[in-house]
Design a protein around this motif. Structure first.
Motif, PDB file in Angstrom:
ATOM      1  N   THR A 197      55.513  20.560 -50.196  1.00 53.16           N
ATOM      2  CA  THR A 197      56.635  19.408 -50.045  1.00 53.16           C
ATOM      3  C   THR A 197      56.154  18.364 -49.454  1.00 53.16           C
ATOM      4  O   THR A 197      56.915  17.169 -49.671  1.00 53.16           O
ATOM      5  CB  THR A 197      57.731  20.132 -49.083  1.00 53.16           C
ATOM      6  N   ASP A 198      55.068  18.375 -48.657  1.00 50.91           N
ATOM      7  CA  ASP A 198      54.550  17.088 -48.033  1.00 50.91           C
ATOM      8  C   ASP A 198      53.745  16.232 -49.077  1.00 50.91           C
ATOM      9  O   ASP A 198      53.590  15.029 -48.689  1.00 50.91           O
ATOM     10  CB  ASP A 198      53.666  17.491 -46.920  1.00 50.91           C
ATOM     11  N   ASN A 243      61.658  34.539 -55.343  1.00 51.44           N
ATOM     12  CA  ASN A 243      63.075  34.251 -55.751  1.00 51.44           C
ATOM     13  C   ASN A 243      63.568  33.214 -54.972  1.00 51.44           C
ATOM     14  O   ASN A 243      64.682  32.738 -54.849  1.00 51.44           O
ATOM     15  CB  ASN A 243      63.953  35.400 -55.676  1.00 51.44           C
ATOM     16  N   MET A 244      62.818  32.324 -53.866  1.00 52.08           N
ATOM     17  CA  MET A 244      63.286  31.461 -53.093  1.00 52.08           C
ATOM     18  C   MET A 244      63.654  30.090 -54.012  1.00 52.08           C
ATOM     19  O   MET A 244      62.965  29.881 -54.969  1.00 52.08           O
ATOM     20  CB  MET A 244      62.078  31.110 -52.118  1.00 52.08           C
ATOM     21  N   GLU A 245      64.738  29.449 -53.654  1.00 47.87           N
ATOM     22  CA  GLU A 245      64.951  28.119 -54.202  1.00 47.87           C
ATOM     23  C   GLU A 245      63.949  27.279 -53.897  1.00 47.87           C
ATOM     24  O   GLU A 245      63.650  26.993 -52.659  1.00 47.87           O
ATOM     25  CB  GLU A 245      66.359  27.852 -53.900  1.00 47.87           C
ATOM     26  N   ILE A 246      63.512  26.455 -54.722  1.00 46.98           N
ATOM     27  CA  ILE A 246      62.374  25.595 -54.617  1.00 46.98           C
ATOM     28  C   ILE A 246      62.712  24.089 -55.083  1.00 46.98           C
ATOM     29  O   ILE A 246      63.484  23.982 -55.924  1.00 46.98           O
ATOM     30  CB  ILE A 246      60.950  25.986 -55.426  1.00 46.98           C
ATOM     31  N   VAL A 247      62.010  23.127 -54.481  1.00 45.06           N
ATOM     32  CA  VAL A 247      62.200  21.856 -55.046  1.00 45.06           C
ATOM     33  C   VAL A 247      60.708  21.556 -55.822  1.00 45.06           C
ATOM     34  O   VAL A 247      59.775  21.461 -55.086  1.00 45.06           O
ATOM     35  CB  VAL A 247      62.369  20.718 -53.710  1.00 45.06           C
ATOM     36  N   ASN A 248      60.871  21.122 -57.011  1.00 46.19           N
ATOM     37  CA  ASN A 248      59.807  21.022 -57.788  1.00 46.19           C
ATOM     38  C   ASN A 248      59.386  19.403 -57.712  1.00 46.19           C
ATOM     39  O   ASN A 248      60.190  18.555 -58.289  1.00 46.19           O
ATOM     40  CB  ASN A 248      59.889  21.302 -59.390  1.00 46.19           C
ATOM     41  N   ILE A 307      46.856  25.219 -51.494  1.00 50.64           N
ATOM     42  CA  ILE A 307      46.897  26.489 -51.874  1.00 50.64           C
ATOM     43  C   ILE A 307      48.373  26.934 -52.207  1.00 50.64           C
ATOM     44  O   ILE A 307      49.337  26.357 -51.494  1.00 50.64           O
ATOM     45  CB  ILE A 307      46.206  27.134 -50.583  1.00 50.64           C
ATOM     46  N   GLY A 308      48.441  27.728 -53.260  1.00 52.57           N
ATOM     47  CA  GLY A 308      49.914  28.150 -53.537  1.00 52.57           C
ATOM     48  C   GLY A 308      49.784  29.279 -54.612  1.00 52.57           C
ATOM     49  O   GLY A 308      48.856  29.618 -55.155  1.00 52.57           O
ATOM     50  N   VAL A 309      50.804  29.907 -54.759  1.00 50.99           N
ATOM     51  CA  VAL A 309      51.090  31.156 -55.745  1.00 50.99           C
ATOM     52  C   VAL A 309      51.477  30.506 -57.258  1.00 50.99           C
ATOM     53  O   VAL A 309      52.199  29.570 -57.018  1.00 50.99           O
ATOM     54  CB  VAL A 309      51.911  31.987 -55.337  1.00 50.99           C
ATOM     55  N   SER A 328      55.327  28.382 -49.343  1.00 49.05           N
ATOM     56  CA  SER A 328      56.336  28.860 -48.371  1.00 49.05           C
ATOM     57  C   SER A 328      57.235  27.551 -47.877  1.00 49.05           C
ATOM     58  O   SER A 328      58.078  27.522 -47.274  1.00 49.05           O
ATOM     59  CB  SER A 328      55.891  29.764 -47.252  1.00 49.05           C
ATOM     60  N   SER A 329      56.761  26.406 -48.010  1.00 42.65           N
ATOM     61  CA  SER A 329      57.395  25.250 -47.522  1.00 42.65           C
ATOM     62  C   SER A 329      58.631  24.939 -48.590  1.00 42.65           C
ATOM     63  O   SER A 329      59.337  23.988 -48.221  1.00 42.65           O
ATOM     64  CB  SER A 329      56.314  24.007 -47.598  1.00 42.65           C
ATOM     65  N   GLY A 330      58.556  25.676 -49.710  1.00 43.03           N
ATOM     66  CA  GLY A 330      59.889  25.300 -50.609  1.00 43.03           C
ATOM     67  C   GLY A 330      59.611  24.318 -51.527  1.00 43.03           C
ATOM     68  O   GLY A 330      60.499  23.975 -52.293  1.00 43.03           O
ATOM     69  N   GLY A 331      58.265  24.293 -51.772  1.00 41.02           N
ATOM     70  CA  GLY A 331      57.700  23.331 -52.731  1.00 41.02           C
ATOM     71  C   GLY A 331      57.065  23.838 -54.042  1.00 41.02           C
ATOM     72  O   GLY A 331      56.695  25.062 -53.896  1.00 41.02           O
ATOM     73  N   ALA A 332      57.220  23.050 -55.117  1.00 41.37           N
ATOM     74  CA  ALA A 332      56.562  23.357 -56.343  1.00 41.37           C
ATOM     75  C   ALA A 332      55.683  22.203 -56.869  1.00 41.37           C
ATOM     76  O   ALA A 332      56.306  21.005 -56.878  1.00 41.37           O
ATOM     77  CB  ALA A 332      57.420  24.067 -57.423  1.00 41.37           C
ATOM     78  N   ILE A 333      54.842  22.431 -57.583  1.00 48.41           N
ATOM     79  CA  ILE A 333      53.942  21.405 -58.009  1.00 48.41           C
ATOM     80  C   ILE A 333      53.252  21.783 -59.176  1.00 48.41           C
ATOM     81  O   ILE A 333      52.509  22.899 -59.376  1.00 48.41           O
ATOM     82  CB  ILE A 333      53.219  20.374 -56.736  1.00 48.41           C
TER      83      ILE A 333
END
Length: 599
Positions: free
Chosen positions: A287-288, A403-408, A301-303, A332-337
């Motif tokens: 998210t940053d 299943n967490m809502e994410i901000v892409n 780092i991400g899944v 886990s910050s709720g972000g996607a990229i």
């Protein structure tokens, strides 16, 4: 307050001996001229008995000096240091102390004066000194001994760590040195061809306690060392050429880089390497990343939440065929990229098990408000690394994070991009006028393959990796490529599939190139090509079997003009089976947003 300095420590150290954590005072500092963008500083240090100006601060400690934390008259404990013999023009060799880690015992503003009456150290002054010897017993350093004779390879059993030179001390003015370094990253083999000839190369980034440096091997050395050198292993390396680093191709904090030569020798370090620095990461929460400046190199780092099929494109500047794969990472910050992989990494990537992906030095790009990451030649990519951050992410993802809502942050403002996570319909794509702009638009859609055009779906293409041009059969056993202006006795099969896709709101004629078509048909281009030649019935059945199958498509759509008529051209970038668990979750979310009622 009295400050006790380690009197006589400089004499021990400058004679090649060892002194554990000496306490000294900094009497001055000076920027080394010609140190380039990565500043280096010399220090004038004192042990109360002698002072010496041949002390160099490791670049990772520069901030202490720049911020004023380390200043004139500071009293410090030198926790780690190495020494190296450098050529002193016209005066033989000079021993330099490189300070790797320090503890500031008292700031200069508190001390406020020079302690004692130190004399400038020199071998002459040390030999005539009548002062008692310091408690630590000087012992000749192995660095002062002649270097071992190097044969075709280095025998690591003949080398101790103290015989090596720190990376920070290397310069083109030295020609006899050995470094002990860990391989942080290693590129794939790259080829080039220009007016001066052609060849291949690979590069690696090396580090030790003092710093880091890029090394590159060309042609014969590329063949010789590529398979031998492995990431994260430690090697002794000697007899490389040192030259000024090209900052266009490296971000390492070193003004020089190594080039392997026919005389270069490399040997794996077989002793304990636990003291060698490991790869350091500075992970940025996804998210940053939205607030970071484009072209910045980041550690992430991400899944892997999803991965697209391989895409092929032609480089405009060279005409070479490039392969890429887009991977969507979540954390886990709720972000996607979206992270774009290239070449061999794109081809070998397997995302079906949702691996943890770690990328060091990925480049941040921005397009139409959408930010994404892309690997470069120097990016280090690891899957499921043995890191605390990776284990933590694995636990988060497997226990509800998926299943967490994410901000892409790869979703373009006001539209869609290759990394958008939204599913839309043909009617919504039409309402949003996707494809009507100067550049193509991307969107995801769940649709049914209602018809395929089997005729001419497979063709014989140029066998060169960088060319996919359709060949002309010369009817003499040879096939001609007009693009390469050559004739070949062989070819490769490629797919170019036309089809219709429908959803409840409409339908669209689409085109699928090789990898996307293979994913839809469930067979390789090679298999389908052979069936067209030798099994016409089986060939026709392949296209019948795929009818009315449902896929999650990723489309690129763009308005193009044919014979003065504007048509919407829609290309399949990726096709994969529908994840109905994900689909149901999306439907439930839509119902909630429409009704405001929990389902």
């Amino acid at each position: 307050m009295a400050y006790k300095l380690s009197e006589g420590a400089l004499e021990v150290i400058m004679n090649g001996g060892h002194y554990d954590k000496p306490v000294m005072q900094v009497l001055g500092s000076k920027k080394i001229q010609g140190s380039g963008a990565n500043e280096r500083f010399r220090l004038l240090v004192s042990d109360g008995k002698y002072s010496h100006s041949f002390a160099m601060l490791a670049t990772q400690l520069n901030d202490k000096l720049i911020t004023g934390e380390l200043s004139d008259y500071s009293v410090v404990q030198i926790d780690r240091f190495v020494t190296s013999l450098l050529k002193n023009t016209g005066k033989g060799e000079k021993r330099v102390m490189i300070i790797l880690d320090i503890t500031i015992l008292a700031p200069g503003t508190t001390v406020g004066k020079k302690l004692g009456n130190p004399q400038t150290w020199s071998e002459e002054s040390a030999s005539t000194s009548s002062a008692p010897a310091p408690k630590p017993t000087p012992s000749p350093s192995p660095m002062a001994r002649p270097q071992p004779t190097l044969g075709p390879g280095l025998d690591s059993s003949l080398i101790s760590s103290q015989m090596t030179h720190p990376i920070a001390s290397l310069s083109p003015y030295q020609n006899k040195w050995i470094v002990k370094a860990r391989v942080m990253t290693k590129s794939g083999i790259r080829t080039w061809s220009n007016a001066r000839g052609e060849g291949k190369l690979f590069s690696m980034d090396l580090c030790d306690e003092s710093g880091e440096i890029r090394a590159t091997a060309f042609k014969n050395e590329c063949d010789k060392f590529y398979d031998m050198i492995q990431v994260d292993k430690v090697y002794y390396i000697s007899r490389c050429q040192l030259k000024t680093a090209n900052k266009q191709f490296t971000t390492l904090k070193n003004d020089y880089e190594m080039t392997f030569t026919p005389d270069t020798v490399v040997a794996e370090c077989t002793e304990d390497t636990g003291s060698m620095p490991t790869i350091k990461y500075d992970f940025v929460p996804i998210t940053d990343i939205a607030n970071k400046t484009p072209d910045t190199l980041l550690d992430v780092i991400g899944v892997c939440n999803s991965s697209a099929n391989i895409q092929e494109l032609t480089a405009r500047s060279t005409g070479r065929l490039l392969k890429k794969r887009e991977v969507t990472l979540v954390d886990s910050s709720g972000g996607a990229i979206v992270l774009t992989l290239w070449g061999n990494e794109a081809e070998s990537f397997e995302g079906s098990s949702n691996p943890v992906v770690c990328a060091k030095g990925a480049r941040l790009t921005e397009f139409n408000g959408s930010k994404s990451l892309s690997t470069t030649q120097s990016t280090m990519l690891r899957l499921n690394p043995d890191l605390p951050e990776a284990h933590k992410l694995r636990g988060w993802y497997d226990n509800g994070g998926a299943n967490m809502e994410i901000v892409n942050i790869s979703a373009r403002a006001g539209g869609f991009t290759g990394g958008s996570n939204e599913w839309i319909t043909f009617a919504e794509a039409e309402a949003r006028q996707l494809g009507s702009g100067e550049k193509g638009d991307y969107y995801n859609l769940v649709g049914v393959l209602t018809f395929t055009f089997a005729d001419n779906a497979v063709y014989k293409a140029c066998p060169q990796d960088q060319c996919n041009k359709k060949l002309v059969d010369q009817e003499n056993g040879l096939f001609r490529c007009e693009k390469c202006n050559r004739e070949y006795p062989n070819f490769k099969y490629r797919l170019l599939l036309g089809a219709n896709v429908s959803d409840p709101t409409g339908d669209q004629r689409i085109t699928a190139f090789n990898e996307a078509a293979e994913a839809m048909l469930g067979k390789t281009a090679e298999d389908i090509g052979k069936m067209q030649e030798y099994d016409k019935t089986g060939y026709a059945q392949v296209f019948e079997d795929v009818k009315f199958k449902t896929f999650l498509f990723k489309f690129r759509t763009k308005m193009e003009t044919f014979s003065d008529e504007a048509r919407l051209k829609t290309t399949v970038m990726n096709a994969q089976p529908v994840d109905y668990k994900d689909g149901n979750a999306r439907l439930i979310k839509s119902i909630k947003s429409l009704t405001g009622v929990e389902v």
